[in-house]
Design an enzyme around this catalytic site. Structure first.
Site, PDB file in Angstrom:
ATOM      1  N   LYS A 132      -7.857  -4.267  -5.441  1.00 17.55           N
ATOM      2  CA  LYS A 132      -8.316  -5.349  -4.562  1.00 17.55           C
ATOM      3  C   LYS A 132      -9.774  -5.780  -4.743  1.00 17.55           C
ATOM      4  O   LYS A 132     -10.160  -6.864  -4.301  1.00 17.55           O
ATOM      5  CB  LYS A 132      -8.132  -4.936  -3.087  1.00 17.55           C
ATOM      6  N   TYR A 146       0.071  -6.419  -2.262  1.00 17.76           N
ATOM      7  CA  TYR A 146      -0.363  -6.238  -3.648  1.00 17.76           C
ATOM      8  C   TYR A 146      -0.695  -7.580  -4.310  1.00 17.76           C
ATOM      9  O   TYR A 146      -1.691  -7.699  -5.028  1.00 17.76           O
ATOM     10  CB  TYR A 146       0.717  -5.496  -4.443  1.00 17.76           C
TER      11      TYR A 146
END
Ligand code: FAD
Ligand code: DHB
Length: 391
Positions: free
Chosen positions: A298, A386
């Site tokens: 991330k 995700y």
């Protein structure tokens, strides 16, 4: 020197911001403490969320990413010696997992910005944001040639990473910092070898986490969990391979293809959030305001999300003379950032072997993984996080 937006830091946040502002007709100048070769050669993250791939395409900067990046339909979760495919594309209605290294993104953004005549001052020193409480802020810095300069601007974007000066420029009294340091790190290696698997493998193992990723048909990226205080000298190539073979082994036959290891680094894992992300005319973006452990892929994506939100707010300021979006910048970013912090913490906790946890907690993580791979709802929750939550 004068510009509309002075940007400190030529990482993914600063560079992408300069491109987004250019699209809106807003002038910017970047000051960066490292050299061009250094920022283009630093090995970091690898996975781009779908919306970021789309933004890079919209900016006309996606040619090399499409030619050299890898587009996977899903990821593999491994535990108890078994592999489970999460079909991200099917679960998210067509979104893909793009593997394209951060330093390649940096190269594309720098090359295009310089070709457009954009100003990036590399190898500057003594950088200081000034007058952020006033309507006329400025950035003081010393050029590579040693000349002291002042860049007057309307706004300052603090895209200077975790160790840069911008976060500290927000008075401590209005800043709250939240942090968690994990008792483990990642040893990352780059290897001259063809891919051993068709997608990323996130593997839970009793000896610790490992991750198999890719870079090209001839170069692979692999990570093994290690104690955060470990030194590279503790990790001979033989030891790296032996740990990878053990942690990625499956009950069914599979071969991890070895090759020459030509790069190694160790990073500690932490979660960090700074609230607020703005003060006066200074706006923090990316690692200067928050850090995630890399397990959810991330870090780079969050940095890009901040500057997309900031560019929209600056666009509204210059085009419609409204400061509403600027005033709510921090609040808008933080809502999404905390969800990415949660996801990164969750994936990290579930997949790593934490030396401070009991055997009970370790069994809970296995139960969590088993639940995830057998529940459509749980798979979907991982998949939508995700690929990146909506902006
Ligand atoms: P950065 O990329 O840190 O860019 C900040 C820039 O500001 C740098 O170029 C720096 O030189 C410059 N700067 C700093 N101080 C000054 C100053 N005083 N004046 C001018 N310029 C300054 N994320 C993942 O998802 N997966 C990974 O595997 C992964 N690996 C990582 C490995 C390492 C070693 C690090 C540090 C980070 C890693 N990350 C990873 C996180 C991801 O790379 C970052 O989240 C991402 O780089 C954030 O982008 P940014 O532009 O906010 O900050
Ligand atoms: C890579 C890094 C990550 O942190 C991740 O979750 C997946 C892939 C990489 O470097 O390829």
């Amino acid at each position: 020197m004068r510009t509309q937006v002075g940007i400190i830091g030529a990482g993914p946040a600063g560079l992408l911001l300069s491109h987004l502002l250019r699209r809106s007709g807003i002038d910017s100048v970047i000051v960066e403490s490292r050299s061009r070769a250094d920022i283009e050669g630093t090995i970091r993250a690898g996975v781009l969320e779908q919306w970021l791939v789309d933004v890079i395409d919209e900016l006309g900067l996606g040619a090399r990413m499409h030619a050299e990046g890898h587009f996977h339909t899903g990821i593999t979760l491994q535990f108890s010696g078994e592999r489970h495919h999460l079909d991200i594309e099917e679960l998210t209605g067509g979104k893909k997992v793009t593997v394209y290294a951060q330093h390649e993104v940096i190269k594309d953004l720098v090359t295009a910005r310089l070709a457009q005549g954009g100003a990036i001052h590399f190898e500057v020193t003594d950088v200081a944001p000034q007058g952020i409480d006033s309507a006329r802020p400025s950035i003081r810095f010393r050029t590579k040639e040693g000349v002291l300069e002042t860049l007057d601007c309307d706004f300052i974007a603090g895209c200077d990473g975790f160790h840069g000066p911008c976060r500290q420029a927000i008075p401590a009294a209005i800043r709250t910092e939240y942090q968690k340091i994990y008792p483990f790190g990642w040893l990352g290696v780059l290897v001259e070898a063809p891919p051993s698997w068709h997608e990323l493998i996130y593997a839970n193992h009793d000896k610790g986490f490992s991750l198999l990723s890719t870079r090209s048909e001839t170069v692979q990226r692999l990570y093994v969990q290690c104690p955060p205080q470990d030194d590279l000298a503790d990790w001979s190539d033989d030891r790296v391979w032996s740990e990878l073979h053990e942690r990625l082994a499956t009950k069914t036959p599979w071969t991890l293809t070895e090759g020459k290891i030509f790069q190694k680094n160790i990073v500690g894992l932490r979660s960090f959030v700074c609230e607020t992300m703005q003060h006066g005319r200074l706006f923090l973006a990316g690692d200067s305001a928050h850090i995630v452990p890399p397990t959810g892929a991330k870090g780079l994506n969050l940095a890009a999300a901040d500057v997309l939100i900031l560019s929209r707010a600056l666009d509204a300021f210059y085009k419609s003379d409204t400061s509403d979006l600027l005033n709510s910048y921090s609040q808008t970013c933080l809502k999404r950032i905390w969800k990415a912090e949660r996801f990164s913490w969750y994936m990290t906790t579930m997949l790593h072997k934490n030396p401070d946890e009991s055997s009970f907690e370790q069994r809970i993580h296995l139960a969590d993984l088993d639940y995830v791979v057998h529940s459509h709802a749980a798979c979907l929750a991982i998949a939508e996080n995700y690929v990146g939550l909506p902006l």
